[in-house]
Design an enzyme around this catalytic site. Structure first.
Site, mmCIF file in Angstrom:
data_model
loop_
_atom_site.group_PDB
_atom_site.id
_atom_site.type_symbol
_atom_site.label_atom_id
_atom_site.label_comp_id
_atom_site.label_asym_id
_atom_site.label_seq_id
_atom_site.Cartn_x
_atom_site.Cartn_y
_atom_site.Cartn_z
ATOM 1 N N LYS A 223 35.983 35.962 45.833
ATOM 2 C CA LYS A 223 37.186 36.792 45.697
ATOM 3 C C LYS A 223 38.150 36.640 46.855
ATOM 4 O O LYS A 223 37.833 36.080 47.902
ATOM 5 C CB LYS A 223 36.785 38.262 45.499
ATOM 6 C CG LYS A 223 36.344 38.522 44.064
ATOM 7 C CD LYS A 223 36.097 39.968 43.756
ATOM 8 C CE LYS A 223 35.669 40.108 42.278
ATOM 9 N NZ LYS A 223 35.175 41.450 41.996
ATOM 10 N N ARG A 257 26.656 40.234 41.759
ATOM 11 C CA ARG A 257 27.294 39.468 40.687
ATOM 12 C C ARG A 257 27.966 38.249 41.306
ATOM 13 O O ARG A 257 28.935 38.379 42.050
ATOM 14 C CB ARG A 257 28.328 40.358 39.981
ATOM 15 C CG ARG A 257 29.078 39.693 38.839
ATOM 16 C CD ARG A 257 30.098 40.670 38.258
ATOM 17 N NE ARG A 257 30.847 40.068 37.179
ATOM 18 C CZ ARG A 257 31.917 39.291 37.341
ATOM 19 N NH1 ARG A 257 32.372 39.046 38.553
ATOM 20 N NH2 ARG A 257 32.542 38.783 36.303
HETATM 21 C C1 7PM Z 1 40.021 38.577 41.012
HETATM 22 C C2 7PM Z 1 39.435 39.789 40.784
HETATM 23 C C3 7PM Z 1 39.507 37.451 40.447
HETATM 24 C C4 7PM Z 1 38.343 39.854 39.985
HETATM 25 C C5 7PM Z 1 38.395 37.513 39.664
HETATM 26 C C6 7PM Z 1 37.821 38.730 39.393
HETATM 27 C C7 7PM Z 1 33.848 42.230 38.673
HETATM 28 C C8 7PM Z 1 33.528 42.346 37.318
HETATM 29 C C9 7PM Z 1 35.111 40.880 37.573
HETATM 30 C C10 7PM Z 1 33.176 43.039 39.629
HETATM 31 C C11 7PM Z 1 31.973 43.979 37.787
HETATM 32 C C12 7PM Z 1 35.542 37.814 38.871
HETATM 33 C C13 7PM Z 1 36.605 38.784 38.580
HETATM 34 N N1 7PM Z 1 34.821 41.293 38.801
HETATM 35 N N2 7PM Z 1 32.601 43.211 36.868
HETATM 36 N N3 7PM Z 1 34.328 41.488 36.645
HETATM 37 N N4 7PM Z 1 32.248 43.891 39.122
HETATM 38 N N5 7PM Z 1 31.055 44.872 37.387
HETATM 39 O O1 7PM Z 1 35.329 37.543 40.048
HETATM 40 O O2 7PM Z 1 33.406 43.015 40.839
HETATM 41 O O3 7PM Z 1 34.919 37.296 37.940
HETATM 42 S S1 7PM Z 1 36.347 39.759 37.182
#
Ligand code: 7PM
Length: 283
Positions: A223, A257
């Site tokens: 991230k 995750r």
């Molecule tokens: C920016 C922000 C880019 C978030 C990509 C993302 C989470 C999630 C995602 C999290 C849970 C990613 C994402 N992030 N579900 N879905 N927790 N529970 O990195 O932090 O895939 S989307």
């Protein structure tokens, strides 16, 4: 140091959370993720990727059909179903028994995914996006990962306290339909509506995520809290990701995750041995 939790899953052994951290492998099924030629190819590649993550030690596979990035293009219910359902069907057909979580804030997608074999709801709207989401969790008796993402929050207010208020609402919505807190995993939502400093504050104060004592999922993989700090693109953020994973574990986190399952799992095992000693059996 780590609180322990046994979280029941339908038709599966329960999730055991505690000193042994669980790794959730990210399986994105957006057209840009596995798209070197058509739907069939996409499904095959997705299944192969899930199998590779399981071989690398993933405890949960998190499947998502909408890139939830703040500001990303929205995807219709039908489109999300079209992306996610064939992959879940194929994972089940391939005999995969690793628990599957469905990364969606859409109740219909969650409902269909669970009927097809998913056993955890991963809701980035923390049960506050649609009233039916908690009902779907109740109907199928599945656990919920409730992520903090408050699009209307007062940024002048301290993040930890604001998150506590948000999760109070989440737990009340769940309780109202009979979903007790023993079925809920809290997730502070790294990168979602938080400043760089707030993301690190939340990681530093992870044990203060309220209500204290509940299981916590950490999602920092690749991230911008890493990329902005180091000024590097997403595909160069593994070392930074591992630092956040280990930090989150030492601060009491239970589930991580991640995109890079093997590297994060190895780091977590070393962190676990540091806190608790090497496992006596297989840990
Ligand atoms: C920016 C922000 C880019 C978030 C990509 C993302 C989470 C999630 C995602 C999290 C849970 C990613 C994402 N992030 N579900 N879905 N927790 N529970 O990195 O932090 O895939 S989307």
């Amino acid at each position: 140091m780590h609180t322990t939790h046994t979280i029941a899953l339908p038709n599966r052994p329960p999730l055991i959370l505690g000193q042994r951290a669980l790794v959730m492998g990210i399986l994105n099924v957006t057209p840009d993720s596995f798209s070197d030629g058509g739907q069939h190819n996409l499904i095959e590649n997705a299944v192969a990727h899930a199998q590779a993550m399981i071989a690398d030690g993933a405890d949960i596979i998190d499947i998502g059909g909408e890139s939830t990035r703040p500001g990303a293009a929205l995807v219709s219910v039908q489109e999300e179903l079209d992306r996610v359902m064939p992959v879940i069907d194929a994972l089940v057909a391939a005999g995969i028994t690793t628990p599957i979580s469905i990364d969606s804030y859409k109740p219909l997608v969650a409902d269909q995914a669970i009927q097809a074999g998913a056993s955890i709801i991963n809701d980035v709207h923390g049960l506050q996006g649609a009233p039916e989401m908690a009902e779907i969790a109740a109907l199928h008796s599945v656990p919920v990962i409730a992520m903090h993402w408050d699009k209307v929050r007062d940024e002048a207010k301290p993040i930890i306290a604001e998150m506590a208020r948000y999760f109070e609402t989440t737990l009340a919505l769940a309780k109202a339909v009979g979903v007790g807190r023993e079925r809920i995993i809290l997730d502070p939502g790294f990168g979602f509506g938080k400043s760089l400093a707030e993301n690190y504050e939340v990681l530093r104060e992870l044990t203060e995520v309220q209500p204290r004592g509940m299981p916590i999922l950490v999602g920092t993989s690749r991230k911008s809290m890493i990329g902005r700090l180091l000024d590097i693109p997403a595909d160069e953020r593994l070392a930074g990701t591992i630092a956040t994973t280990v930090a989150g574990y030492l601060k009491g986190g239970h589930i991580f995750r991640v995109h890079d399952v093997r590297a994060n799992r190895d780091a977590l095992r070393v962190a676990q041995a540091t806190l608790y000693g090497p496992p006596t059996e297989l840990g």
